[in-house]
Design a protein around this motif. Structure first.
Motif, mmCIF file in Angstrom:
data_model
loop_
_atom_site.group_PDB
_atom_site.id
_atom_site.type_symbol
_atom_site.label_atom_id
_atom_site.label_comp_id
_atom_site.label_asym_id
_atom_site.label_seq_id
_atom_site.Cartn_x
_atom_site.Cartn_y
_atom_site.Cartn_z
ATOM 1 N N ASP A 91 0.656 -1.213 -0.041
ATOM 2 C CA ASP A 91 -0.011 0.112 0.055
ATOM 3 C C ASP A 91 0.797 1.252 -0.087
ATOM 4 N N GLU A 92 1.700 1.376 0.794
ATOM 5 C CA GLU A 92 2.625 2.319 0.809
ATOM 6 C C GLU A 92 3.295 2.577 -0.435
ATOM 7 N N ALA A 93 4.075 1.538 -1.003
ATOM 8 C CA ALA A 93 4.633 1.613 -2.339
ATOM 9 C C ALA A 93 3.621 2.170 -3.483
ATOM 10 N N LYS A 94 2.667 1.717 -3.430
ATOM 11 C CA LYS A 94 1.476 1.840 -4.403
ATOM 12 C C LYS A 94 1.367 3.446 -4.520
ATOM 13 N N GLU A 95 1.404 4.191 -3.265
ATOM 14 C CA GLU A 95 1.138 5.418 -2.987
ATOM 15 C C GLU A 95 1.942 6.329 -3.742
ATOM 16 N N LYS A 96 3.249 5.880 -3.217
ATOM 17 C CA LYS A 96 4.562 6.346 -3.707
ATOM 18 C C LYS A 96 4.799 6.552 -5.279
ATOM 19 N N TRP A 97 4.665 5.267 -5.754
ATOM 20 C CA TRP A 97 4.652 5.126 -7.246
ATOM 21 C C TRP A 97 3.451 5.882 -8.071
ATOM 22 N N ARG A 98 2.324 6.055 -7.506
ATOM 23 C CA ARG A 98 1.310 6.598 -7.934
ATOM 24 C C ARG A 98 1.466 8.025 -8.217
ATOM 25 N N THR A 99 2.195 8.768 -7.240
ATOM 26 C CA THR A 99 2.523 10.143 -7.141
ATOM 27 C C THR A 99 3.641 10.229 -8.135
ATOM 28 N N PHE A 100 4.593 9.403 -8.220
ATOM 29 C CA PHE A 100 5.917 9.433 -9.136
ATOM 30 C C PHE A 100 5.148 9.353 -10.710
ATOM 31 N N MET A 101 4.451 8.384 -10.684
ATOM 32 C CA MET A 101 3.867 8.136 -12.274
ATOM 33 C C MET A 101 2.965 9.346 -12.798
ATOM 34 N N LYS A 102 2.404 10.200 -11.669
ATOM 35 C CA LYS A 102 1.276 10.981 -12.253
ATOM 36 C C LYS A 102 2.151 12.359 -12.877
ATOM 37 N N GLU A 103 3.476 12.339 -12.509
ATOM 38 C CA GLU A 103 4.232 13.451 -13.225
ATOM 39 C C GLU A 103 4.600 12.968 -14.695
ATOM 40 N N TYR A 104 4.460 11.902 -15.247
ATOM 41 C CA TYR A 104 4.572 11.388 -16.358
ATOM 42 C C TYR A 104 3.494 11.143 -17.242
ATOM 43 N N GLU A 105 2.225 11.472 -16.911
ATOM 44 C CA GLU A 105 0.927 11.031 -17.495
ATOM 45 C C GLU A 105 1.066 11.741 -19.081
ATOM 46 N N ASN A 106 1.664 12.590 -19.145
ATOM 47 C CA ASN A 106 1.658 13.501 -20.527
ATOM 48 C C ASN A 106 2.982 13.182 -21.452
ATOM 49 N N ASP A 107 3.766 12.475 -20.674
ATOM 50 C CA ASP A 107 5.363 12.160 -21.284
ATOM 51 C C ASP A 107 5.517 10.869 -21.833
ATOM 52 N N VAL A 108 4.887 9.745 -21.209
ATOM 53 C CA VAL A 108 5.009 8.667 -21.798
ATOM 54 C C VAL A 108 3.453 8.165 -22.125
ATOM 55 N N ALA A 109 3.727 7.440 -23.337
ATOM 56 C CA ALA A 109 2.383 6.947 -24.189
ATOM 57 C C ALA A 109 1.727 5.899 -23.417
#
Length: 163
Positions: A91-109
């Motif tokens: 659960d902790e990792a998923k939250e951290k990853w979710r925040t990280f991945m959101k930064e690339y929403e428009n950069d990674v197809a």
């Protein structure tokens, strides 16, 4: 069925179905099959690529440098191979990853598209060596594996042998 046996119309149909919102399908077995075919095709292409060229020179996106720098900053002690599943799925990792991945929403197809990732970077895709992750997580982990030499052995082990 082998993916290379698909007609252009069938491939377009698959692509169209997979671009529709997930809520439209409600675990439709046909859509799950199409997703699995597309995911396996992506895995096969990626594996052929990293096992046939120097992975350290491979660029997966135009944002590899930023992805790698941000990853090392956000996850300095992450185990790239073999993966520690809790570093991805707790659960902790998923939250951290979710925040990280959101930064690339428009950069990674297709940044959140379900993608197959090898657990052990020195092995091929298999039922026991594969997990499903969002596309951007796959990309950043493979960029890091490439840069840090985790995929280097693949060319010698699985690459085409020269005559």
């Amino acid at each position: 069925m082998d993916l290379k046996d698909l007609s252009l119309d069938a491939a377009r149909s698959i692509a169209f179905c997979l671009s529709e919102p997930a809520e439209k399908y409600e675990n439709d077995p046909e859509v799950e099959f199409l997703w699995a075919m597309k995911a396996m095709e992506h895995a096969e292409v990626h594996f052929n690529l990293v096992s046939s060229v120097d992975p350290r020179r491979l660029r997966l996106t135009d944002h590899d440098d930023r992805l790698y720098t941000d990853f090392k900053k956000s996850f300095p002690d992450f185990h790239l191979s073999p993966l520690v599943i809790e570093e991805l799925k707790s659960d902790e990792a998923k939250e951290k990853w979710r925040t990280f991945m959101k930064e690339y929403e428009n950069d990674v197809a297709d940044f959140n598209y379900a993608t197959l990732l090898r657990i052990d970077a020195n092995q091929d895709y298999s039922e026991t060596n594969t997990i499903v992750v969002p596309r951007v997580q796959f990309v950043v982990l493979e960029v890091a594996r490439n840069r840090e030499g985790f995929n280097d052995e693949l060319r010698a082990k699985y690459g085409k042998k020269e005559a």
